[in-house]
Design a protein around this motif. Structure first.
Motif, PDB file in Angstrom:
ATOM      1  N   SER A  58       7.401   8.561  12.653  1.00  0.00           N
ATOM      2  CA  SER A  58       7.360   7.156  12.255  1.00  0.00           C
ATOM      3  C   SER A  58       7.433   6.273  13.498  1.00  0.00           C
ATOM      4  CB  SER A  58       8.534   6.842  11.330  1.00  0.00           C
ATOM      5  OG  SER A  58       8.547   5.473  11.029  1.00  0.00           O
ATOM      6  N   ARG A  59       6.556   5.299  13.567  1.00  0.00           N
ATOM      7  CA  ARG A  59       6.543   4.390  14.710  1.00  0.00           C
ATOM      8  C   ARG A  59       7.164   3.039  14.345  1.00  0.00           C
ATOM      9  NH1 ARG A  59       0.597   4.041  16.123  1.00  0.00           N
ATOM     10  NH2 ARG A  59       0.294   4.823  14.049  1.00  0.00           N
ATOM     11  N   LYS A  60       7.794   2.966  13.204  1.00  0.00           N
ATOM     12  CA  LYS A  60       8.363   1.709  12.754  1.00  0.00           C
ATOM     13  C   LYS A  60       9.507   1.294  13.690  1.00  0.00           C
ATOM     14  CE  LYS A  60      10.311  -0.425   8.664  1.00  0.00           C
ATOM     15  NZ  LYS A  60      10.727  -0.215   7.279  1.00  0.00           N
ATOM     16  N   TYR A  61       9.485   0.024  14.062  1.00  0.00           N
ATOM     17  CA  TYR A  61      10.521  -0.484  14.970  1.00  0.00           C
ATOM     18  C   TYR A  61      10.839  -1.922  14.595  1.00  0.00           C
ATOM     19  CZ  TYR A  61      12.549  -2.604  19.138  1.00  0.00           C
ATOM     20  OH  TYR A  61      13.343  -3.303  19.994  1.00  0.00           O
ATOM     21  N   LEU A  62      12.104  -2.198  14.393  1.00  0.00           N
ATOM     22  CA  LEU A  62      12.588  -3.554  14.188  1.00  0.00           C
ATOM     23  C   LEU A  62      13.553  -3.871  15.318  1.00  0.00           C
ATOM     24  CD1 LEU A  62      13.270  -3.502  10.350  1.00  0.00           C
ATOM     25  CD2 LEU A  62      11.433  -4.685  11.536  1.00  0.00           C
ATOM     26  N   PRO A  63      13.306  -4.958  16.047  1.00  0.00           N
ATOM     27  CA  PRO A  63      14.194  -5.267  17.177  1.00  0.00           C
ATOM     28  C   PRO A  63      15.605  -5.618  16.692  1.00  0.00           C
ATOM     29  CG  PRO A  63      12.556  -7.009  16.855  1.00  0.00           C
ATOM     30  CD  PRO A  63      12.231  -5.915  15.902  1.00  0.00           C
ATOM     31  N   PRO A  64      16.618  -5.123  17.396  1.00  0.00           N
ATOM     32  CA  PRO A  64      17.992  -5.469  17.011  1.00  0.00           C
ATOM     33  C   PRO A  64      18.294  -6.934  17.317  1.00  0.00           C
ATOM     34  CG  PRO A  64      17.990  -4.166  19.017  1.00  0.00           C
ATOM     35  CD  PRO A  64      16.572  -4.229  18.539  1.00  0.00           C
ATOM     36  N   ASP A 137       4.734   0.482  10.331  1.00  0.00           N
ATOM     37  CA  ASP A 137       4.181   1.831  10.229  1.00  0.00           C
ATOM     38  C   ASP A 137       3.318   1.978   8.976  1.00  0.00           C
ATOM     39  OD1 ASP A 137       3.746   4.386  11.117  1.00  0.00           O
ATOM     40  OD2 ASP A 137       5.463   5.222  10.086  1.00  0.00           O
ATOM     41  N   VAL A 138       2.617   0.929   8.623  1.00  0.00           N
ATOM     42  CA  VAL A 138       1.738   0.990   7.460  1.00  0.00           C
ATOM     43  C   VAL A 138       0.338   0.565   7.885  1.00  0.00           C
ATOM     44  CG1 VAL A 138       3.542   0.589   5.741  1.00  0.00           C
ATOM     45  CG2 VAL A 138       2.388  -1.354   6.761  1.00  0.00           C
ATOM     46  N   SER A 139      -0.638   1.061   7.174  1.00  0.00           N
ATOM     47  CA  SER A 139      -2.017   0.688   7.475  1.00  0.00           C
ATOM     48  C   SER A 139      -2.363  -0.626   6.773  1.00  0.00           C
ATOM     49  CB  SER A 139      -2.971   1.791   7.023  1.00  0.00           C
ATOM     50  OG  SER A 139      -2.966   1.881   5.620  1.00  0.00           O
ATOM     51  N   LYS A 140      -3.500  -1.166   7.125  1.00  0.00           N
ATOM     52  CA  LYS A 140      -3.950  -2.410   6.501  1.00  0.00           C
ATOM     53  C   LYS A 140      -4.203  -2.216   5.008  1.00  0.00           C
ATOM     54  CE  LYS A 140      -3.925  -5.037  10.081  1.00  0.00           C
ATOM     55  NZ  LYS A 140      -2.972  -6.128  10.191  1.00  0.00           N
ATOM     56  N   PHE A 141      -4.687  -1.042   4.629  1.00  0.00           N
ATOM     57  CA  PHE A 141      -4.934  -0.765   3.217  1.00  0.00           C
ATOM     58  C   PHE A 141      -3.630  -0.753   2.421  1.00  0.00           C
ATOM     59  CE2 PHE A 141      -8.790   1.258   5.019  1.00  0.00           C
ATOM     60  CZ  PHE A 141      -9.713   0.421   4.407  1.00  0.00           C
ATOM     61  N   ASP A 142      -2.579  -0.181   3.023  1.00  0.00           N
ATOM     62  CA  ASP A 142      -1.284  -0.169   2.347  1.00  0.00           C
ATOM     63  C   ASP A 142      -0.733  -1.579   2.195  1.00  0.00           C
ATOM     64  OD1 ASP A 142      -1.390   2.571   2.142  1.00  0.00           O
ATOM     65  OD2 ASP A 142      -0.271   2.891   4.011  1.00  0.00           O
ATOM     66  N   GLU A 143      -0.946  -2.414   3.207  1.00  0.00           N
ATOM     67  CA  GLU A 143      -0.514  -3.806   3.115  1.00  0.00           C
ATOM     68  C   GLU A 143      -1.256  -4.532   2.000  1.00  0.00           C
ATOM     69  OE1 GLU A 143      -0.670  -5.981   6.767  1.00  0.00           O
ATOM     70  OE2 GLU A 143       0.376  -4.409   7.872  1.00  0.00           O
ATOM     71  N   LEU A 144      -2.567  -4.287   1.896  1.00  0.00           N
ATOM     72  CA  LEU A 144      -3.351  -4.931   0.847  1.00  0.00           C
ATOM     73  C   LEU A 144      -2.911  -4.490  -0.540  1.00  0.00           C
ATOM     74  CD1 LEU A 144      -6.975  -4.876   2.284  1.00  0.00           C
ATOM     75  CD2 LEU A 144      -5.577  -6.878   1.823  1.00  0.00           C
ATOM     76  N   SER A 145      -2.505  -3.240  -0.664  1.00  0.00           N
ATOM     77  CA  SER A 145      -2.101  -2.748  -1.985  1.00  0.00           C
ATOM     78  C   SER A 145      -0.800  -3.379  -2.452  1.00  0.00           C
ATOM     79  CB  SER A 145      -1.975  -1.235  -1.979  1.00  0.00           C
ATOM     80  OG  SER A 145      -0.891  -0.848  -1.180  1.00  0.00           O
ATOM     81  N   THR A 146       0.053  -3.786  -1.524  1.00  0.00           N
ATOM     82  CA  THR A 146       1.321  -4.400  -1.916  1.00  0.00           C
ATOM     83  C   THR A 146       1.191  -5.897  -2.150  1.00  0.00           C
ATOM     84  OG1 THR A 146       1.948  -4.699   0.401  1.00  0.00           O
ATOM     85  CG2 THR A 146       2.684  -2.676  -0.694  1.00  0.00           C
ATOM     86  N   GLN A 147       0.144  -6.503  -1.636  1.00  0.00           N
ATOM     87  CA  GLN A 147      -0.048  -7.945  -1.827  1.00  0.00           C
ATOM     88  C   GLN A 147      -0.713  -8.227  -3.158  1.00  0.00           C
ATOM     89  OE1 GLN A 147      -2.349  -9.367   1.433  1.00  0.00           O
ATOM     90  NE2 GLN A 147      -0.711  -9.136   2.924  1.00  0.00           N
ATOM     91  N   GLU A 148      -0.509  -9.437  -3.630  1.00  0.00           N
ATOM     92  CA  GLU A 148      -1.186  -9.860  -4.844  1.00  0.00           C
ATOM     93  C   GLU A 148      -2.537 -10.445  -4.442  1.00  0.00           C
ATOM     94  OE1 GLU A 148      -0.335 -12.884  -8.460  1.00  0.00           O
ATOM     95  OE2 GLU A 148       1.339 -11.740  -7.664  1.00  0.00           O
ATOM     96  N   LEU A 149      -3.585  -9.821  -4.923  1.00  0.00           N
ATOM     97  CA  LEU A 149      -4.938 -10.207  -4.531  1.00  0.00           C
ATOM     98  C   LEU A 149      -5.486 -11.245  -5.503  1.00  0.00           C
ATOM     99  CD1 LEU A 149      -6.330  -6.655  -3.768  1.00  0.00           C
ATOM    100  CD2 LEU A 149      -5.506  -8.331  -2.139  1.00  0.00           C
ATOM    101  N   PRO A 150      -6.420 -12.076  -5.035  1.00  0.00           N
ATOM    102  CA  PRO A 150      -7.064 -13.039  -5.951  1.00  0.00           C
ATOM    103  C   PRO A 150      -7.851 -12.288  -7.034  1.00  0.00           C
ATOM    104  CG  PRO A 150      -7.971 -13.208  -3.726  1.00  0.00           C
ATOM    105  CD  PRO A 150      -6.883 -12.205  -3.679  1.00  0.00           C
ATOM    106  N   PRO A 151      -8.084 -12.932  -8.175  1.00  0.00           N
ATOM    107  CA  PRO A 151      -8.734 -12.224  -9.285  1.00  0.00           C
ATOM    108  C   PRO A 151     -10.182 -11.811  -9.001  1.00  0.00           C
ATOM    109  CG  PRO A 151      -8.420 -14.538  -9.817  1.00  0.00           C
ATOM    110  CD  PRO A 151      -7.720 -14.297  -8.523  1.00  0.00           C
ATOM    111  N   ASN A 152     -10.848 -12.476  -8.068  1.00  0.00           N
ATOM    112  CA  ASN A 152     -12.242 -12.126  -7.789  1.00  0.00           C
ATOM    113  C   ASN A 152     -12.372 -11.019  -6.734  1.00  0.00           C
ATOM    114  OD1 ASN A 152     -11.406 -13.635  -5.636  1.00  0.00           O
ATOM    115  ND2 ASN A 152     -13.325 -14.762  -5.417  1.00  0.00           N
ATOM    116  N   LEU A 153     -11.263 -10.506  -6.248  1.00  0.00           N
ATOM    117  CA  LEU A 153     -11.297  -9.455  -5.235  1.00  0.00           C
ATOM    118  C   LEU A 153     -10.718  -8.172  -5.813  1.00  0.00           C
ATOM    119  CD1 LEU A 153     -11.804  -8.629  -2.291  1.00  0.00           C
ATOM    120  CD2 LEU A 153      -9.489  -9.384  -1.785  1.00  0.00           C
ATOM    121  N   ARG A 154     -11.482  -7.103  -5.722  1.00  0.00           N
ATOM    122  CA  ARG A 154     -11.017  -5.808  -6.205  1.00  0.00           C
ATOM    123  C   ARG A 154     -11.251  -4.766  -5.119  1.00  0.00           C
ATOM    124  NH1 ARG A 154     -12.730  -5.283 -12.505  1.00  0.00           N
ATOM    125  NH2 ARG A 154     -11.929  -7.320 -13.085  1.00  0.00           N
TER     126      ARG A 154
END
Length: 159
Positions: A58-64, A137-154
């Motif tokens: 995992s490359r996830k990093y949050l600065p202290p 540590d997430v891809s752009k596709f994973d980010e899109l899946s968690t967001q609420e997309l407009p109704p005209n975008l699938r």
């Protein structure tokens, strides 16, 4: 018919003269192969363990929150207490000191500077800017899946 009789005579003579027939010759070869297969090694062979690829790191990093105070303490520890008030402008020109600082920070924070960014670390402020940047540590596709997309975008995930 005469030819067949002559052939039988030749075969009979070969058998009588000690010349082995084909079946006798190939039959012995098969027996030798079976004997070789039946021989087991004297020392049992241990099977090698199956190597399994570890999961990706995992490359996830949050600065202290206390990043600046930690970095300041490390700079004073490595460069000496004679560092001026403007400790962020300390140059990292000497390779040994730069290595010591970055190695200790990587150990403390669990996030190392990649080789491709080492040449950019010329002062402590560059190091501070690098360690202030959070890493997801997430891809752009994973980010899109968690967001609420407009109704005209699938997005068709299975194609």
């Amino acid at each position: 018919m005469a030819a067949a009789t002559g052939f039988l005579r030749v075969c009979k003579q070969r058998l009588n003269l000690g010349v082995p027939a084909r079946t006798a010759f190939w039959g012995n070869w098969r027996k030798k192969q079976e004997e070789l297969e039946a021989i087991e090694p004297a020392v049992p062979v241990e099977k090698q363990p199956v190597l399994v690829c570890p999961p990706p790191r995992s490359r996830k990093y949050l600065p202290p929150k206390d990043l600046q105070s930690r970095l300041k303490a490390r700079v004073r520890e490595i460069f000496g207490s004679s560092v001026s008030k403007d400790w962020q402008q300390v140059s990292l020109g000497e390779s040994k000191l730069k290595y010591c600082l970055l190695a200790q920070l990587a150990e403390d924070l669990g996030h190392a500077v990649p080789n491709s960014h080492l040449h950019q670390m010329k002062s402590v402020s560059d190091v501070l800017a690098f360690y202030r940047t959070p890493v997801k540590d997430v891809s752009k596709f994973d980010e899109l899946s968690t967001q609420e997309l407009p109704p005209n975008l699938r997005i068709r995930w299975q194609y």
